[in-house]
Scaffold this motif. Structure first.
Motif, PDB file in Angstrom:
ATOM      1  N   UNK A  78       0.856  -1.185   0.000  1.00  0.00           N
ATOM      2  CA  UNK A  78       0.000   0.000   0.000  1.00  0.00           C
ATOM      3  C   UNK A  78       0.892   1.235   0.000  1.00  0.00           C
ATOM      4  N   UNK A  79       0.603   2.204  -0.853  1.00  0.00           N
ATOM      5  CA  UNK A  79       1.512   3.342  -1.000  1.00  0.00           C
ATOM      6  C   UNK A  79       1.258   4.440   0.037  1.00  0.00           C
ATOM      7  N   UNK A  80       2.299   5.231   0.271  1.00  0.00           N
ATOM      8  CA  UNK A  80       2.193   6.492   0.999  1.00  0.00           C
ATOM      9  C   UNK A  80       2.787   7.573   0.102  1.00  0.00           C
ATOM     10  N   UNK A  81       2.773   8.803   0.591  1.00  0.00           N
ATOM     11  CA  UNK A  81       3.322   9.872  -0.248  1.00  0.00           C
ATOM     12  C   UNK A  81       4.815   9.669  -0.490  1.00  0.00           C
ATOM     13  N   UNK A 131      -6.838   8.258   1.019  1.00  0.00           N
ATOM     14  CA  UNK A 131      -7.130   9.430   1.835  1.00  0.00           C
ATOM     15  C   UNK A 131      -5.989  10.424   1.653  1.00  0.00           C
ATOM     16  N   UNK A 132      -6.324  11.628   1.205  1.00  0.00           N
ATOM     17  CA  UNK A 132      -5.314  12.631   0.894  1.00  0.00           C
ATOM     18  C   UNK A 132      -5.405  13.782   1.878  1.00  0.00           C
ATOM     19  N   UNK A 133      -4.246  14.259   2.315  1.00  0.00           N
ATOM     20  CA  UNK A 133      -4.163  15.480   3.111  1.00  0.00           C
ATOM     21  C   UNK A 133      -3.575  16.567   2.220  1.00  0.00           C
ATOM     22  N   UNK A 152     -10.452   0.094   6.702  1.00  0.00           N
ATOM     23  CA  UNK A 152      -9.276  -0.469   7.373  1.00  0.00           C
ATOM     24  C   UNK A 152      -8.067   0.316   6.900  1.00  0.00           C
ATOM     25  N   UNK A 153      -7.435   1.052   7.816  1.00  0.00           N
ATOM     26  CA  UNK A 153      -6.269   1.844   7.453  1.00  0.00           C
ATOM     27  C   UNK A 153      -5.040   0.951   7.317  1.00  0.00           C
ATOM     28  N   UNK A 154      -4.036   1.463   6.622  1.00  0.00           N
ATOM     29  CA  UNK A 154      -2.767   0.766   6.471  1.00  0.00           C
ATOM     30  C   UNK A 154      -2.082   0.719   7.833  1.00  0.00           C
ATOM     31  N   UNK A 155      -2.019  -0.482   8.426  1.00  0.00           N
ATOM     32  CA  UNK A 155      -1.513  -0.620   9.796  1.00  0.00           C
ATOM     33  C   UNK A 155      -0.040  -0.238   9.888  1.00  0.00           C
ATOM     34  N   UNK A 203      -0.561  10.868   1.833  1.00  0.00           N
ATOM     35  CA  UNK A 203      -1.440   9.906   1.168  1.00  0.00           C
ATOM     36  C   UNK A 203      -1.480   8.653   2.029  1.00  0.00           C
ATOM     37  N   UNK A 204      -2.680   8.183   2.347  1.00  0.00           N
ATOM     38  CA  UNK A 204      -2.824   6.936   3.086  1.00  0.00           C
ATOM     39  C   UNK A 204      -3.865   6.072   2.370  1.00  0.00           C
ATOM     40  N   UNK A 205      -3.500   4.823   2.135  1.00  0.00           N
ATOM     41  CA  UNK A 205      -4.425   3.891   1.504  1.00  0.00           C
ATOM     42  C   UNK A 205      -5.277   3.214   2.565  1.00  0.00           C
ATOM     43  N   UNK A 206      -6.489   2.865   2.185  1.00  0.00           N
ATOM     44  CA  UNK A 206      -7.411   2.194   3.111  1.00  0.00           C
ATOM     45  C   UNK A 206      -8.292   1.245   2.316  1.00  0.00           C
ATOM     46  N   UNK A 207      -8.750   0.192   2.986  1.00  0.00           N
ATOM     47  CA  UNK A 207      -9.675  -0.762   2.379  1.00  0.00           C
ATOM     48  C   UNK A 207     -11.041  -0.617   3.019  1.00  0.00           C
ATOM     49  N   UNK A 208     -12.057  -0.684   2.193  1.00  0.00           N
ATOM     50  CA  UNK A 208     -13.419  -0.588   2.706  1.00  0.00           C
ATOM     51  C   UNK A 208     -13.776  -1.892   3.417  1.00  0.00           C
ATOM     52  N   UNK A 209     -14.273  -1.769   4.647  1.00  0.00           N
ATOM     53  CA  UNK A 209     -14.738  -2.927   5.405  1.00  0.00           C
ATOM     54  C   UNK A 209     -16.237  -3.103   5.236  1.00  0.00           C
TER      55      UNK A 209
END
Length: 1465
Positions: A439-442, A577-579, A643-646, A606-612
Motif C-alpha cells: 500500500x503506498x504512501x506519499x 485518503x489525501x491530506x 481499514x487503514x494501512x496498519x 497519502x494513506x491507503x485504506x480498504x473498505x470494510x
C-alpha cells in the motif's frame, strides 16, 4: 495490471518534448541535410527503399561520413532526433553496413554503433541486419570492444559504445551476438584474479571448473599467434574495463559525462550479474576486485547530486550478493546461505586467533551474531594498525593491491570497508520482499527513483531490475516481478492523484482554510476520519492487526452517473485518503529532485485504506448495491468503515505525525484499475514461499539446459497409447495428418476403417551409442535433441458405447477437419510436457486448444485442467467452444465476473454451477420416481439424492444383475433378451421401437447396456449432488465444487493473480494449464497459474502446460516507458521461450480472410497458406458490392487545412480520417451491408473517440445507418474479426507506434472480406519496417474506387488481379501496379469532401425512395452535409476534457497504456 488511460497533467510538457525528438515526414523527405545526403548516396529514390534480399556493395566515402554526418552530429552532441532521422533514412541498412569492411574508418564504426543504439531505443529489429555477414560483424564487434578501452575517445563516445555492448549482452539469443559476447565472460577472465593461489583454490573446489580451465589453456596453447592475441584481448577486456572505471571514479572533478558513463557501466555490470551464463565467472572477478567497496568510497558515489548512481549501485549489490551457486545455478535456501556465511566468519575467526591473538581475541571468541554486523565488527577491528589490517586482509585471501592505472587508494579506510563488506550479513531477497509494503504512501508514490521512471527517455538508465532472457532462480524472477509491478502500480496511482488534484484545484478560501474550487469525478472533499478502533498486534507481529476508521461522503451535488459510481464501492475496494494543505507556502526543490505535480498542489500525505463495510446515511449496512440503486429511499450521503494501512499508522504514531487530522480528500480509482493490492500480495506470497515448479519445466523456465527438454518427446512419462476419439474425421484425414510417420493398422483390420482412432507409438530400442554424451558444441549451441528417426504409429479402433436411447444421449462430435500442423499441436498438447502453439491470424488456435482439452478430459478422467486467458472475451470464446463439446457440464466451472458475458444457455459461475446442480437434482429425482414407479418399487425414492442412492442399490442394481445372469448364456436369443429387459416401462417415452425387430443378439445387448448407462448416469449425477444436500453454506458448496467436482476450470489471468492465495488454501489441485493469448500475458501472469496449488511432498503435480499465442502480434501493454522498454516488463513467457529456442508448432493455414487480404500479413509468416474453403466458398469469390477492390489504401489529405491533432497528450485525432471512415460506413449501409458486419478500427484512443462522436452525430439516430458492430482501437480488437474493416491510421506527421510491425500485423489481419485503410501515403510508404505490407497496398490506386449501380450482396465475381505498367495511382515511377480488370460504372473519390457529397446525395435519394414506397408526399428532409467548419475541433472530448482509455504512442516518457487485464465488475 491496471489498464491504462491517457497521461494527464504533468505529462503534457513531456509529451511535447518527446514528440519534438521524433522525425517527421518533412525531416525524412524534405530538404533536411541528411535527407539530401541520403538521396545522393544511398536512397536514389526515397520512396522506393531497396527491398532486395541481397544488398549491393556500397562504396562509402570516408570524407562524406566525417564531414557531412559525424561532424554534424558531434557538434550537437549526438542529438536523438538527428540519429532517428538517419535511422529513418535507412543509413545503417542501406549505406553503412553494406559499405563496411576491414578498412572502414573509426567514424564508420561509431556511426554504426550510434544507429544500432537508436534502433534499440525505438525497439526496432537490429541484429538480423548483420546476420548475412558474420565474419564482418565479428570484425565490427571487435573494433567496438577496442573503442571501450580507447582513452583517446571522449567519455561521451565511450558511453555510446558501452551502451552498444549492453544491447549486445541483452541479445544473447542471436547466435552472431552470442559468439562475440561469450568469450568475454568465459573462465579465461580469471587470469585477472589477484593471486594464482586463490584461483587454484577455487579450481580445486570444483572438478568442472578445473576441467574448463584446462580446456581454455589447451585452446590457447594450440592457437596461432593471431588467435592468441585475440584470446588475450578477450580475457583481459573486462578486467581492463573495470580498472578504467575505477580510475574514472577516483579521478576527482567528475563532470556530467563522467557520471553518465558510470551509470551505464553499473547497468552493464548489473546485467552481467543478473544472468547465470554471464555471472558464472564474472562474479568471482568482480568480488576479487572489491568493486563494491571501491565504488562506495569513491568521490563520484558520495556526491549528493548522483542519487541515480547510488540507486544503481544498490541494485548491483543486490545481484552481486544474491544467494545462488554461481556454477550450479542452485538457489540457496535461507539456511544454506547462512551456513556459507558462517564458514566465512569461521575463517575470519581462525585467522584472527592464529595471527593476531593479542588484539583480536574478542573477535575470535565472539558468536557469529555479534560479528556479522558492521558496527560490531568495525569496533573489534579497531585495535589493528594500518599495516596489521593489510596483513589480515591478505591472509584472508583478499586483494590488497591494484595497478597504478586504477588510482584506487588502498588505505586503512579502504581495507576496513573491504573487510566489513565481505563479512557483514545482508538481507536475503525474501527478507527485502517481506519489508515491501503493498500500500503506498506519499513517500513511496513520489519517491525520487519512481519519479525518475516518469522522466525516462532512454538517455539514462533507471534503477529497475530487468526481465532478461534468463533468471538466476525462480525466486529471483519473482523478486524482479514484485519490484516492477509494485513500481508500475504506484506510478499509476501517483498519476491518478496528480490528475485529481489538477482538476479539483486546491486553494485557500476566505476563511483561511484549504478549499477546492474545481471538480473531479474521482475525488471528493471529506472531513477528517475518526479512528474507531485500534486492535493490538497479533503474536509475532509489531503492528496493529486492525485500524478501523470511518469517512462520510456527500453525494448531493453529484450527477446521477457519478453518484452511482461512488455508491458502487464495495468491501475490499482500496481508496486513498489525501491530506492537502493549500494554506502553507508552496514547496521548493532546494536543488533536489523536481517536484511532482501533486507536491506543487500542496499534497501533504497519502494513506491507503480498504473498505470494510458500506453504510447508508442512517448507519444501516448496504448489502445489495443494485437494490439500493433501484430504491426510492437513497440518502444524500454514504458512510464507509475502512481499514487503514496498519504499517503506515504505526510509523505515524512512532514519529508523532499528525496525518489523519489533516485528511480532507478521498480518492477512488476505477475498478478496472484498482486490483493492485491482491495481485501484489499474491506475488509477494509466492516470493516468500518455496513454491516448486514442476521438475521437467524448471530449467526451461529459467532459460537453461536443452530448450526442447520439456517437450513430450524428451520426457520419460510420455503416453504411448492415446484415444483421439473424434480428432480425425476419417482414414484419409488420419493419413494426411500423420505425414512422415509409418502408419500400421491393427491386426484385426483388413484395410482402412473409420473413427474413433486409438494411436499407439511404437517405441524403438535406443541405439547402442545412446549413452554417450552429446558434444559440448551441441550443448553450447542449444540445438534441441528431438527424436529424429521416423516414428511408427499403430492405429486401432473400437465401437463407441451406446449411452442411451434418447437423442440427448448421443455424443457431440468434432466436425473440423484439422490440418496436419493442427494435428501435431493436438498430439503434443494431449501428451505431458510443454507445448507452444504459434497461431497466426485465422489459423484456428482456439479450436486446437479446445480439442486438446477434449482429449485430456476423456483420456485422463482423474485430471483437472486450468484454462487461462488475458481477457474475459477470449476466455468466453474458448469456454463457449468447450461447452459445445462432448464434455459433461457438471465438470465445467468459470470463475470471475466475466462469466456474466458468456453466451451459453447455462451459467458456469460457482453460484450458477451450484444452482445448476440443485436444478438437475429435481430433474433427476423426478426420473428416479418415474423409474421406481415403472418397477413397482414402493416408497418415496425420489425425495433426495440419499434415498435415490438407496433405491439404486436395493432395486436397480439387483434387477440389472438378474438380467445379466439371464442373458449371459450364448444360446439366449434376441427375443429372450428383450423379454428379460427390466426397464421397458421406464423407456416407454424413448424413440420406438426401443429394440428393432431385425436386431441380432449383439445389437440388442448393446441397446440394453446403453439404456442401463443412461440410468447409471442419473444415479452418478445424484451421487455428485449428495454433498450439496449436506452442505448448508453457499460458500462451502462453491468451494466443494471447485476442489472436487470441477475438472475444467476457466479464469482470467487477473482473477488467478487476485485469488491465488485463496484458491491454493482450499487445497485445490490441478494437472494441466492451458493458456490462450499467452503472448499477451506478462511473465508473472504466465507464472501465477503454474503455482496456484500447494506442493505434494515438495513436488508440483503439474503435468502439462500448453501456451497458445502469437508473438508476431501485440505483446502485453505496460504503463510507463521505463517499465516497458528499460525493464522489459512487456516480455511474455511465450516470447521468451521462443527466443530461447524452445520448439514451437506453428499453424500454417488460415481460413479467416480472402487470400489476397492474407497476403498483406503473410510475409510475417513465411509458411502461411490458405484453407481450401477460402478459394471455393462464394463469399470469398464474389466482389464487395460497390467497391472495385476488396482491399485498398486510401490516401486522406488534410481536411480543412489540418491533419493530425493532439488536444491532450497522446490523445491523437484526425478529423479528416474520422469523417472519411464514417462516410465510408454510411456508403456501405446505403448499399445494404449489415451494420454488424462492419467494424471501424483506429490506432489511437483519441481517434476512436472522435469517430464515435462523428457516428453519434451522423448515424446513431438515423435508422438508415445505425451504428457499426464496434468502434475500437487496434490493440483492443486483437483476437476479434469481422467481414469488413475500416481502419484509420490517424498519423500524418510520422508513423508513430505503428512502426512496431506487431501492431500493424494485428491491424491488417482483422478483416475477412474487405479492408479499407485510411492514412497519409507519404508517411507510411517510406517506413522501412512496413515496406512489405505497403508495397502491396500501394500497388493499387490510393483514391477510393467505387462501383456504382450495385447493392449488397452482389453477384459480381472478384476478378484475379492483373499486372499493368504504371497503373493509375499505383506505386509510381516504373513500379508495376497490381490492379483488377476495370468494371463499368466506376467512380473515383477525390477526397473527404467528394465522398461526403456522394453519400449525401445517395442518402437523399434513398429518403425519396422510402417516401415514395410509403406513399408520403411533401418535401424530402435534406440530410445535413458533412462539411462543417465547427467540427474541426471539439470532438472526442469527455467530461472535464477527459478522453477514454486506450493506446498512447510510445513517444512520451510518461505515456500510460494497458497492463494486467483486470477483473470485470
Amino acid at each position: 495490471m491496471p489498464p491504462a488511460k491517457r497521461v494527464k497533467s504533468s505529462a503534457a510538457s513531456k509529451s511535447k518534448t518527446a514528440a519534438s525528438e521524433r522525425p517527421t515526414v518533412e525531416d525524412l523527405e524534405g530538404e533536411n541535410e541528411f535527407a539530401t545526403l541520403a538521396r545522393q548516396h544511398w536512397l536514389k529514390n526515397p520512396k522506393q527503399a531497396d527491398q532486395s534480399s541481397e544488398q549491393p556493395k556500397v562504396k562509402v566515402k570516408n570524407d562524406v561520413l566525417k564531414r557531412e554526418i559525424w561532424d554534424t552530429l558531434e557538434k550537437e552532441n549526438f542529438p536523438l532526433k538527428s540519429l532517428l532521422v538517419l535511422e529513418g533514412l535507412q543509413a545503417l541498412e542501406s549505406y553503412l553496413w553494406p559499405g563496411y569492411g576491414e578498412d572502414s574508418s573509426n567514424y564508420h564504426v561509431l556511426l554504426m554503433i550510434l544507429l544500432v543504439n537508436a534502433k534499440r531505443r525505438e525497439r526496432l529489429g537490429t541484429w538480423d541486419i548483420f546476420a548475412d555477414r558474420p565474419s564482418d560483424f565479428s570484425d565490427f564487434f571487435r573494433r567496438a570492444l577496442s573503442m571501450t578501452l580507447d582513452s583517446s575517445l571522449s567519455w561521451t563516445i565511450r558511453t555510446h559504445v558501452l551502451h552498444f555492448i549492453i544491447h549486445a549482452f541483452q541479445s544473447l539469443d542471436y547466435i552472431i551476438v552470442r559468439k562475440q559476447c561469450t568469450p568475454l565472460v568465459s573462465i579465461s577472465i580469471w587470469h585477472g584474479l589477484s593471486t594464482e593461489e586463490k584461483r587454484d583454490a577455487i579450481l580445486e573446489s570444483n572438478p568442472y571448473l578445473k576441467k574448463a580451465w584446462r580446456a581454455a589453456a589447451k585452446r590457447y596453447d594450440s592457437a596461432d599467434d593471431a588467435t592468441k592475441a585475440r584470446l588475450r584481448f578477450e580475457r583481459a577486456w573486462l578486467y581492463s574495463l573495470v580498472l578504467d572505471f575505477l580510475a574514472l571514479i577516483y579521478a576527482g572533478n567528475a563532470k556530467q559525462e563522467h557520471v553518465l558513463y558510470c551509470e551505464r557501466f553499473i547497468e552493464f555490470l548489473t546485467d552481467l550479474q543478473s544472468q547465470l551464463p554471464t555471472r558464472r565467472y564474472v562474479n568471482t572477478l568482480l568480488q576479487d576486485l572489491h568493486i563494491l567497496p571501491a565504488i562506495t568510497l569513491s568521490p563520484v558515489y558520495n556526491d549528493e547530486a548522483n542519487s541515480l548512481l547510488r540507486e544503481l549501485v544498490a541494485l548491483f549489490s543486490h545481484y552481486t550478493h544474491f544467494a545462488v551457486d554461481d556454477h550450479t545455478g542452485q538457489q540457496l535456501t535461507k539456511d544454506e546461505a547462512y551456513d556459507r556465511h558462517c564458514i566465512t566468519l569461521a575463517k575470519l575467526q581462525r585467522t584472527a586467533l592464529k595471527h593476531f591473538k593479542d588484539k583480536l581475541t574478542v573477535l575470535a571468541l565472539s558468536n557469529y551474531g555479534s560479528i556479522d554486523k558492521r558496527s560490531g565488527l568495525e569496533g573489534l577491528l579497531e585495535p589493528l594498525t594500518d599495516e596489521e589490517l593489510g596483513q589480515l586482509t591478505a591472509l584472508l585471501g583478499l586483494r590488497t593491491t591494484f595497478p597504478d592505472s586504477a588510482k584506487v587508494p588502498v588505505d586503512r579506510r579502504f581495507l576496513l570497508e573491504v573487510l566489513l563488506s565481505t563479512f557483514e550479513r545482508r538481507k536475503t531477497f525474501q527478507e527485502a520482499a517481506r519489508d515491501l509494503s503493498v500500500l503506498p504512501t506519499e513517500e513511496t508514490l513520489f519517491d525520487a527513483g519512481l519519479r525518475r521512471t516518469d522522466q525516462y527517455d532512454g538517455s539514462r538508465p533507471v534503477a529497475l531490475p530487468k526481465l532478461n532472457l534468463q533468471y538466476l532462480s525462480v525466486g529471483d524472477f519473482l523478486w524482479r516481478s514484485l519490484v516492477l509491478y509494485r513500481c508500475e502500480s504506484f506510478y499509476a496511482i501517483g498519476q491518478d492523484i496528480e490528475d485529481a488534484l489538477v482538476r479539483i484545484k486546491p486553494e485557500t478560501n476566505r476563511a483561511g482554510v484549504t478549499g477546492f474550487s474545481g471538480f473531479s469525478r474521482m475525488a471528493l472533499p471529506i472531513q477528517k476520519p475518526p479512528i474507531l478502533e485500534v486492535v493490538p498486534p497479533l503474536v509475532g507481529d509489531d503492528r496493529p492487526s486492525l485500524v478501523r476508521a470511518e469517512i462520510t461522503i456527500d453525494l448531493r451535488k453529484l450527477a446521477p452517473h457519478i453518484r452511482k459510481e461512488w455508491e458502487s464501492l464495495r468491501p475490499d475496494d482500496v481508496i486513498f485518503l489525501l491530506a492537502v494543505d493549500a494554506v502553507k507556502p508552496k514547496p521548493t526543490t532546494n536543488g533536489g529532485a523536481p517536484l511532482s505535480e501533486a507536491e506543487k498542489l500542496w499534497l501533504v500525505a497519502v494513506r491507503a485504506a480498504e473498505i470494510i463495510q458500506v453504510l447508508d446515511d442512517r448507519g444501516q449496512p448496504v448489502r445489495d448495491a443494485q437494490a439500493y440503486f433501484d430504491g426510492h429511499n437513497r440518502g444524500s450521503s454514504r458512510k464507509f468503515q475502512i481499514r487503514l494501512d496498519a504499517a503506515a499508522y504505526k510509523a505515524d504514531s512512532e514519529s508523532k505525525r499528525d496525518v489523519y487530522d489533516k485528511i480532507n480528500l478521498v480518492l477512488r480509482r476505477s475498478g478496472r484499475e484498482n486490483n493492485f493490492k491482491p495481485v501484489l500480495e499474491s506475488i509477494r506470497d509466492l516470493t516468500l514461499s518455496q513454491v516448486p515448479l514442476a521438475p521437467w519445466l524448471h530449467d526451461v523456465f529459467l532459460g537453461y539446459g536443452d530448450p526442447a527438454g520439456a517437450t513430450y518427446k524428451n520426457l520419460p512419462n510420455r503416453v504411448s497409447k492415446v484415444d483421439y476419439r473424434d480428432t480425425f474425421l476419417d482414414w484419409q484425414h488420419l493419413i494426411e495428418s500423420l505425414q512422415g510417420k509409418i502408419i500400421e493398422p491393427s491386426d484385426d483390420a483388413s484395410g482402412s476403417f473409420g473413427p474413433p482412432y486409438v494411436l499407439e507409438t511404437i517405441e524403438k530400442p535406443p541405439p547402442e551409442d545412446a549413452g554417450s554424451k552429446p558434444s559440448k558444441k551441441r550443448r553450447r549451441e542449444g540445438e534441441p535433441s528431438l527424436i529424429a528417426e521416423i516414428e511408427t504409429v499403430h492405429v486401432s479402433t473400437y465401437k463407441p458405447p451406446n449411452n442411451g436411447p434418447y437423442p440427448i444421449d448421443a455424443p457431440k462430435l468434432n466436425k473440423i477437419r484439422f490440418t496436419p500442423m493442427q494435428i501435431e499441436a493436438i498430439i503434443s498438447g494431449t501428451q505431458p510436457g510443454l507445448t507452444i502453439i504459434v497461431g497466426p491470424p485465422g489459423t484456428g488456435k482456439t479450436d486446437v486448444a479446445t480439442q486438446i482439452i477434449n482429449n485430456i478430459y476423456h483420456n485422463f478422467p482423474e485430471q483437472k485442467t486450468l484454462l487461462i486467458a488475458h481477457s474475459n472475451q477470449a476466455l468466453n470464446q474458448l469456454f463457449a467452444k468447450i461447452v459445445a463439446l462432448d464434455i459433461d457440464e457438471r465438470h465445467l466451472l468459470r470463475l470471475g465476473h466475466g462469466e456474466e458475458e458468456l453466451e451459453t444457455e447455462g451459467s458456469f459461475s460457482k453460484h450458477g454451477r451450484v444452482e445448476s446442480f440443485l436444478e438437475n437434482r429435481q430433474r433427476f429425482l423426478y426420473e428416479v420416481s418415474r423409474l421406481a414407479a415403472s418397477m413397482g418399487a414402493p416408497g418415496a425414492h425420489g425425495n433426495s439424492a440419499e434415498t435415490a442412492g438407496y433405491f439404486n442399490s436395493v432395486y436397480v442394481e439387483p434387477a440389472w444383475a438378474r438380467f445379466q445372469d439371464a442373458v449371459k448364456a450364448a444360446e439366449v436369443g434376441p427375443e429372450e433378451i428383450v423379454k428379460a429387459f427390466p426397464f421397458h416401462a421406464y423407456f416407454a417415452d424413448a424413440p420406438q421401437p426401443l429394440f428393432p425387430a431385425d436386431a441380432d443378439r449383439e445389437a440388442v445387448l448393446e441397446i440394453a447396456h446403453g439404456c442401463y448407462r443412461h440410468i447409471s448416469k442419473i444415479f452418478s449425477e445424484l451421487a455428485d449432488i449428495l454433498p450439496f444436500e449436506i452442505l448448508r453454506r453457499d460458500k462451502d458448496k462453491a468451494n466443494y465444487l471447485l476442489t472436487t467436482e470441477a475438472r475444467i476450470i476457466a479464469m482470467t489471468s487477473t482473477h488467478a493473480a487476485m485469488k491465488r492465495g485463496e484458491i491454493a488454501s482450499l487445497g485445490f489441485h490441478y494437472d494441466n494449464v492451458i493458456m490462450e493469448e499467452a503472448a499477451q500475458l506478462t511473465e508473472i501472469e504466465n507464472f501465477i497459474p503454474l503455482a496456484m496449488q500447494k506442493s505434494k511432498d515438495g513436488k508440483s503435480g503439474l503435468q502439462r502446460v500448453v501456451l497458445c499465442g502469437d508473438h508476431y502480434q501485440n505483446s502485453p501493454i505496460i504503463q510507463g516507458l521505463a517499465f516497458r522498454h528499460f525493464a522489459n516488463l512487456e516480455q511474455s513467457l511465450f516470447s521468451r521461450l521462443v527466443r530461447l529456442g524452445a520448439p514451437t508448432i506453428t499453424l500454417d493455414q488460415q481460413g479467416r480472410a480472402r487470400p489476397s487480404i492474407a497476403d498483406l500479413y503473410r510475409w510475417r509468416y513465411p509458411n502461411l497458406g490458405d484453407l481450401p474453403h477460402t478459394q471455393t466458398d462464394p463469399e470469398f469469390l464474389t466482389a464487395n458490392a460497390g467497391f472495385r477492390y476488396e482491399y485498398q489504401f486510401i490516401n486522406v489529405p488534410d481536411y480543412k487545412g489540418r491533419g493530425e491533432s493532439e488536444p491532450s497528450p497522446h490523445f491523437i485525432q484526425n478529423l479528416g480520417e474520422a469523417e472519411y471512415a464514417v462516410a465510408l460506413y454510411q456508403y456501405m449501409r446505403l448499399l445494404g451491408y449489415p451494420a454488424n458486419k462492419i467494424s471501424i478500427l483506429a490506432t489511437y484512443a483519441g481517434q476512436r473517440a472522435l469517430i464515435k462522436d462523428v457516428l453519434a452525430h451522423r448515424c446513431a439516430r438515423n435508422p438508415i445507418f445505425g451504428l457499426p458492430r464496434i468502434v475500437a482501437t487496434v490493440d483492443k480488437y486483437q483476437g476479434e474479426q469481422n467481414d469488413y474493416i475500416i481502419l484509420s491510421l490517424t498519423r500524418t506527421s510520422r508513423v508513430g507506434y505503428l512502426r512496431d510491425i506487431r501492431r500493424m500485423t494485428v491491424a491488417l489481419s482483422r478483416a475477412r472480406l474487405g479492408l479499407y485503410v485510411l492514412g497519409r501515403r507519404e508517411v507510411f510508404e517510406s517506413c522501412y519496417e512496413l515496406r512489405e505490407a505497403f508495397d502491396l497496398l500501394l500497388r493499387r490506386p490510393d483514391k477510393l474506387v467505387l462501383v456504382t449501380g450495385e447493392l449488397w450482396p452482389t453477384q459480381r465475381p472478384l476478378l484475379p488481379p492483373q499486372t499493368e505498367d504504371g497503373g493509375e495511382g499505383g506505386g509510381g515511377g516504373d513500379e508495376k501496379a497490381v490492379v483488377q480488370v476495370a468494371s463499368p460504372n466506376e467512380a473515383v473519390m477525390e477526397g473527404v469532401e467528394h465522398l461526403g457529397q456522394y453519400v449525401f446525395e445517395m442518402t437523399n435519394a434513398r429518403l425519396r425512395q422510402l417516401r415514395e414506397e410509403r406513399g408520403l408526399e411533401g418535401e424530402v428532409v435534406v440530410v445535413e452535409e458533412p462539411e462543417r467548419e465547427e467540427e474541426v475541433v471539439g470532438y472526442g472530448r469527455g467530461e472535464d476534457g477527459d478522453g477514454e482509455e486506450g493506446e498512447g504512442e510510445d513517444e512520451g516518457p510518461g505515456s500510460k497504456v494497458e497492463g494486467f487485464e483486470v477483473e470485470e465488475d
